[in-house]
Design an enzyme around this catalytic site. Structure first.
Site, PDB file in Angstrom:
ATOM      1  N   GLY A 251      30.022  76.873 199.869  1.00 52.88           N
ATOM      2  CA  GLY A 251      29.753  75.544 199.322  1.00 52.88           C
ATOM      3  C   GLY A 251      28.290  75.241 199.052  1.00 52.88           C
ATOM      4  N   SER A 252      27.505  76.262 198.706  1.00 46.55           N
ATOM      5  CA  SER A 252      26.078  75.962 198.461  1.00 46.55           C
ATOM      6  C   SER A 252      25.900  75.110 197.205  1.00 46.55           C
ATOM      7  CB  SER A 252      25.246  77.244 198.365  1.00 46.55           C
ATOM      8  OG  SER A 252      25.509  77.941 197.175  1.00 46.55           O
TER       9      SER A 252
ATOM     10  N   ARG B 121      40.399  79.487 192.609  1.00 50.15           N
ATOM     11  CA  ARG B 121      41.825  79.587 192.258  1.00 50.15           C
ATOM     12  C   ARG B 121      42.008  79.242 190.790  1.00 50.15           C
ATOM     13  NH1 ARG B 121      45.968  80.133 195.470  1.00 50.15           N
ATOM     14  NH2 ARG B 121      47.303  79.014 194.023  1.00 50.15           N
TER      15      ARG B 121
ATOM     16  N   LEU C 202      43.877  77.479 187.983  1.00 48.04           N
ATOM     17  CA  LEU C 202      44.634  76.231 187.998  1.00 48.04           C
ATOM     18  C   LEU C 202      45.662  76.219 186.872  1.00 48.04           C
ATOM     19  CD1 LEU C 202      41.491  74.093 188.727  1.00 48.04           C
ATOM     20  CD2 LEU C 202      43.452  74.322 190.267  1.00 48.04           C
TER      21      LEU C 202
ATOM     22  N   HIS D 149      30.529  78.604 186.301  1.00 49.66           N
ATOM     23  CA  HIS D 149      30.939  80.005 186.271  1.00 49.66           C
ATOM     24  C   HIS D 149      29.681  80.861 186.292  1.00 49.66           C
ATOM     25  CE1 HIS D 149      33.441  83.459 185.459  1.00 49.66           C
ATOM     26  NE2 HIS D 149      32.563  83.841 184.547  1.00 49.66           N
TER      27      HIS D 149
ATOM     28  N   LEU E  63      41.194  80.239 180.888  1.00 50.36           N
ATOM     29  CA  LEU E  63      40.308  80.532 182.017  1.00 50.36           C
ATOM     30  C   LEU E  63      38.856  80.754 181.571  1.00 50.36           C
ATOM     31  CD1 LEU E  63      40.242  81.181 185.119  1.00 50.36           C
ATOM     32  CD2 LEU E  63      40.424  83.586 184.455  1.00 50.36           C
TER      33      LEU E  63
HETATM   34  C1  GRF Z   1      28.991  80.640 192.816  1.00 48.08           C
HETATM   35  O1  GRF Z   1      28.273  81.745 192.344  1.00 48.08           O
HETATM   36  C2  GRF Z   1      29.888  80.103 191.741  1.00 48.08           C
HETATM   37  O2  GRF Z   1      29.345  80.155 190.471  1.00 48.08           O
HETATM   38  C3  GRF Z   1      31.052  81.055 191.858  1.00 48.08           C
HETATM   39  O3  GRF Z   1      31.207  81.261 193.232  1.00 48.08           O
HETATM   40  C4  GRF Z   1      29.984  81.052 193.892  1.00 48.08           C
HETATM   41  C5  GRF Z   1      30.210  79.967 194.892  1.00 48.08           C
HETATM   42  O4  GRF Z   1      29.106  79.811 195.741  1.00 48.08           O
HETATM   43  N1  GRF Z   1      32.212  80.581 191.172  1.00 48.08           N
HETATM   44  P1  GRF Z   1      28.987  78.514 196.658  1.00 48.08           P
HETATM   45  O5  GRF Z   1      30.284  78.381 197.429  1.00 48.08           O
HETATM   46  O6  GRF Z   1      28.721  77.345 195.777  1.00 48.08           O
HETATM   47  O7  GRF Z   1      27.841  78.826 197.581  1.00 48.08           O
END
Ligand code: GRF
Length: 221
Positions: free
Chosen positions: A19-20, A98, A100, A116, A151
């Site tokens: 979740g960064s 996931r 959707l 993405h 997608l």
């Molecule tokens: C990010 O690189 C995002 O673009 C991809 O998965 C990663 C998630 O990282 N879909 P975080 O959970 O936001 O740290």
């Protein structure tokens, strides 16, 4: 006369892991005083590490586990019901891993935004950094876009670009891309929160004020 401030736009953020990006959004929303609030953070699995951070911030959290549902449609229906409890203006996919269903995507048409980790339309799907290295591109990055039933496709709000450097591994490239994700994503969601983003009839994005919508990585940033 007391000043009447407009109602804050409500953001529901979906995550699957650390979740960064969600943290970058929630912190920018609070620190920059966006006309918005993070109404909830919802995860596709209970062990998603980002849930703990969100709940420490006082943000309501929830998790749904896909294995508890008989079908993708059933999971998505339960997810939509949970999201809709928070009456979001925007649903933000921040590392939500996931695929959707079209029904879910259409339910949030024009309100569903994803990040993405590639410069779309290059490298949709998984393992984007390995794909970039395998093809030998010299520039890679991330894309913030509205979600459509196709997608990793949909009108582009912002992009971030990074160089591919000699000796890069998928991990080193991912780290560089993540740094621009943390700049492009908050900027794009802030424009949404400010009500500046519209779609043209030919499915392109307009942002009022015409800000720079490309975020370039630099070693100092
Ligand atoms: C990010 O690189 C995002 O673009 C991809 O998965 C990663 C998630 O990282 N879909 P975080 O959970 O936001 O740290």
């Amino acid at each position: 006369m007391p000043e009447i401030s407009p109602p804050k736009r409500r953001l529901v953020i979906l995550i699957s892991g650390r979740g960064s990006n969600m943290q970058a959004l929630a912190q920018a929303c609070r620190n920059e005083g966006w006309p918005a609030e993070v109404a909830a953070v919802i995860a596709s699995k209970p062990e998603a590490a980002g849930l703990e951070w969100a709940s420490h911030q006082g943000i309501p959290t929830a998790a749904l586990y896909h294995k508890d549902y008989a079908s993708r449609e059933a999971f998505d229906a339960a997810l939509a019901a949970e999201i809709d409890r928070y009456e979001p203006d925007y649903v933000i996919l921040a590392g939500f891993m996931r695929v959707l269903t079209p029904g879910f995507v259409n339910h949030y048409a024009g309100r569903l935004v994803n990040i993405h980790p590639s410069l779309l339309p290059a490298f949709p799907g998984l393992h984007t950094h390995a794909q970039a290295l395998a093809t030998g591109v010299r520039v890679h990055g991330c894309t913030v876009h509205f979600v459509t039933p196709v997608l990793d496709h949909g009108p582009i709000i912002a992009q971030g670009c990074v160089p591919v450097l000699a000796g890069d591994t998928p991990e080193s490239l991912a780290e560089r891309v993540l740094a621009v994700e943390h700049r492009a994503f908050p900027a794009a969601v802030r424009w949404l929160a400010e009500g500046r983003v519209t779609l043209t009839s030919d499915h392109r994005v307009n942002v009022l004020g015409d800000p720079d919508r490309l975020f370039a990585w630099s070693p100092a940033a």
